[in-house]
Design a protein around this motif. Structure first.
Motif, PDB file in Angstrom:
ATOM      1  N   TYR A 112      46.858  59.304   2.529  1.00  0.00           N
ATOM      2  CA  TYR A 112      46.279  59.443   1.180  1.00  0.00           C
ATOM      3  C   TYR A 112      46.896  60.617   0.432  1.00  0.00           C
TER       4      TYR A 112
ATOM      5  N   VAL B 277      49.896  47.476  -7.015  1.00  0.00           N
ATOM      6  CA  VAL B 277      49.291  48.701  -7.542  1.00  0.00           C
ATOM      7  C   VAL B 277      48.279  49.200  -6.516  1.00  0.00           C
ATOM      8  N   TRP B 278      47.863  50.441  -6.642  1.00  0.00           N
ATOM      9  CA  TRP B 278      46.839  50.970  -5.739  1.00  0.00           C
ATOM     10  C   TRP B 278      45.530  50.246  -5.984  1.00  0.00           C
ATOM     11  N   ARG B 279      44.911  49.839  -4.920  1.00  0.00           N
ATOM     12  CA  ARG B 279      43.598  49.203  -5.044  1.00  0.00           C
ATOM     13  C   ARG B 279      42.627  49.918  -4.110  1.00  0.00           C
ATOM     14  N   PHE B 280      42.066  50.995  -4.614  1.00  0.00           N
ATOM     15  CA  PHE B 280      41.087  51.731  -3.830  1.00  0.00           C
ATOM     16  C   PHE B 280      39.692  51.216  -4.151  1.00  0.00           C
ATOM     17  N   PRO B 281      38.867  51.028  -3.137  1.00  0.00           N
ATOM     18  CA  PRO B 281      37.481  50.614  -3.403  1.00  0.00           C
ATOM     19  C   PRO B 281      36.756  51.691  -4.217  1.00  0.00           C
ATOM     20  N   ALA B 282      35.669  51.274  -4.866  1.00  0.00           N
ATOM     21  CA  ALA B 282      34.898  52.202  -5.692  1.00  0.00           C
ATOM     22  C   ALA B 282      34.246  53.287  -4.832  1.00  0.00           C
ATOM     23  N   ASP B 283      34.129  54.506  -5.371  1.00  0.00           N
ATOM     24  CA  ASP B 283      33.454  55.598  -4.663  1.00  0.00           C
ATOM     25  C   ASP B 283      31.950  55.619  -4.930  1.00  0.00           C
ATOM     26  N   TRP B 284      31.530  54.986  -5.998  1.00  0.00           N
ATOM     27  CA  TRP B 284      30.130  54.936  -6.390  1.00  0.00           C
ATOM     28  C   TRP B 284      29.796  53.507  -6.739  1.00  0.00           C
ATOM     29  N   PRO B 285      28.549  53.098  -6.844  1.00  0.00           N
ATOM     30  CA  PRO B 285      27.323  53.881  -6.698  1.00  0.00           C
ATOM     31  C   PRO B 285      26.808  53.893  -5.262  1.00  0.00           C
ATOM     32  N   LEU B 286      25.867  54.762  -5.006  1.00  0.00           N
ATOM     33  CA  LEU B 286      25.143  54.757  -3.736  1.00  0.00           C
ATOM     34  C   LEU B 286      23.878  53.942  -3.970  1.00  0.00           C
TER      35      LEU B 286
ATOM     36  N   ARG C 279      22.240  48.030  -2.054  1.00  0.00           N
ATOM     37  CA  ARG C 279      23.096  47.073  -1.336  1.00  0.00           C
ATOM     38  C   ARG C 279      23.924  47.783  -0.271  1.00  0.00           C
ATOM     39  N   LEU C 280      24.529  48.880  -0.657  1.00  0.00           N
ATOM     40  CA  LEU C 280      25.346  49.650   0.295  1.00  0.00           C
ATOM     41  C   LEU C 280      24.508  50.083   1.485  1.00  0.00           C
ATOM     42  N   PHE C 281      23.357  50.648   1.180  1.00  0.00           N
ATOM     43  CA  PHE C 281      22.494  51.174   2.226  1.00  0.00           C
ATOM     44  C   PHE C 281      21.951  50.047   3.111  1.00  0.00           C
TER      45      PHE C 281
ATOM     46  N   GLY D 192      23.122  47.019   3.526  1.00  0.00           N
ATOM     47  CA  GLY D 192      24.193  46.388   4.287  1.00  0.00           C
ATOM     48  C   GLY D 192      24.561  47.211   5.499  1.00  0.00           C
TER      49      GLY D 192
END
Lengths: 125, 143
Positions: free
Chosen positions: B58, B72-81, B84-86, B88
């Motif tokens: 990185y 191109v760079w394809r970075f996943p999103a850093d937000w939101p918290l 769904r995230l929790f 999952g």
């Protein structure tokens, strides 16, 4: 080696080596499929080569009974899609980027992973 | 074509790395997640090592305007918290602790041909399909 593999994919192709996302992207068929299939084919060939040369590294000795693996698999499949990542995507790639989402995900799945493995141990003892 | 060859090579290397590190043996993973029966912390070192190597990538990536081969760079999103995230991560963790298998090792050890991995991968794909169905139902409910 896992770090090198993820780095190769990132620096050459600009993609993150998250296994659940790579598989999920193929299943939904609405995202770029070719590179995902190529990566999973690599996993397959690597898996076949290791199975032929060092089968002990894939030993199922002491693994869980099949009904439990069935339940576990459904939870892992559903959970990694809902939470958008697994041990590789959130764990290796996300923490390497210091992503807040990945940090929350890793702390959460480590905690529930320890909890369920330990609880099962206590219940079945 | 060169691009796909690199993705393929990355997959091969990833598989070998998982197998060598012990991630394809469910009993070893369970030995890490269950401290009651003689805790084996070695898999934590595998993760720390992988992160250490990958974090350098990185640093390199941040100095390149685009990837070396294509795209191109394809970075996943850093937000939101969000929930769904929790949620999952909770479900995934519970499943991981029950089975001792996560997606990368499953798709690698599948090729060892054991009935355990065949059942697990089939169930995992089923779980993913269940998620897609659930999400479509949610979208309909939201109108």
């Amino acid at each position: 080696m896992i770090g090198l593999a993820a780095s190769l994919l990132l620096l050459a192709h600009g993609r993150v080596a998250g296994i659940s996302g790579i598989l999920g992207g193929i299943l939904t068929r609405n995202e770029a499929v070719a590179w995902r299939v190529a990566f999973l084919a690599g996993l397959a060939v690597g898996g076949l080569a290791i199975a032929a040369t060092f089968p002990a590294t894939m030993s199922m000795a002491g693994s869980r009974p099949l009904p439990l693996l069935l339940v576990s698999g459904v939870l892992v499949g559903f959970g990694t899609r809902l939470g958008a990542g697994c041990t590789s995507g959130h764990g290796v790639c996300g923490l390497s980027r210091r992503s807040p989402r990945s940090l929350v995900a890793v702390v959460t799945f480590m905690a529930t992973g320890f909890a369920s493995a330990t609880a099962l141990h206590v219940v079945t003892r | 074509m060169r691009e796909l060859a690199i993705c393929f090579a990355s997959g091969v290397l990833f598989a070998v790395g998982l197998a060598v590190s012990g991630m394809c043996q469910p009993a070893k993973v369970i030995g890490f997640l269950d401290p009651l029966d003689g805790w084996d912390p070695s898999l934590a070192l595998v993760m720390v090592g992988a992160i250490g190597v990958h974090a350098l990538a990185y640093v390199v990536a941040s100095r390149l305007s685009r990837p070396l081969v294509n795209g191109v760079w394809r970075f996943p999103a850093d937000w939101p918290l969000d929930r769904r995230l929790f949620g999952g991560a909770v479900l995934f963790g519970v499943g991981w602790g029950l089975g001792g298998v996560c997606p990368g090792p499953a798709l690698t050890a599948l090729w060892g041909g054991s009935i355990q991995m065949i059942v697990f991968v089939a169930a995992m794909v089923g779980g993913m399909a269940l998620f897609e169905g659930w999400e479509r139902a949610q979208a309909r409910a939201d109108g």
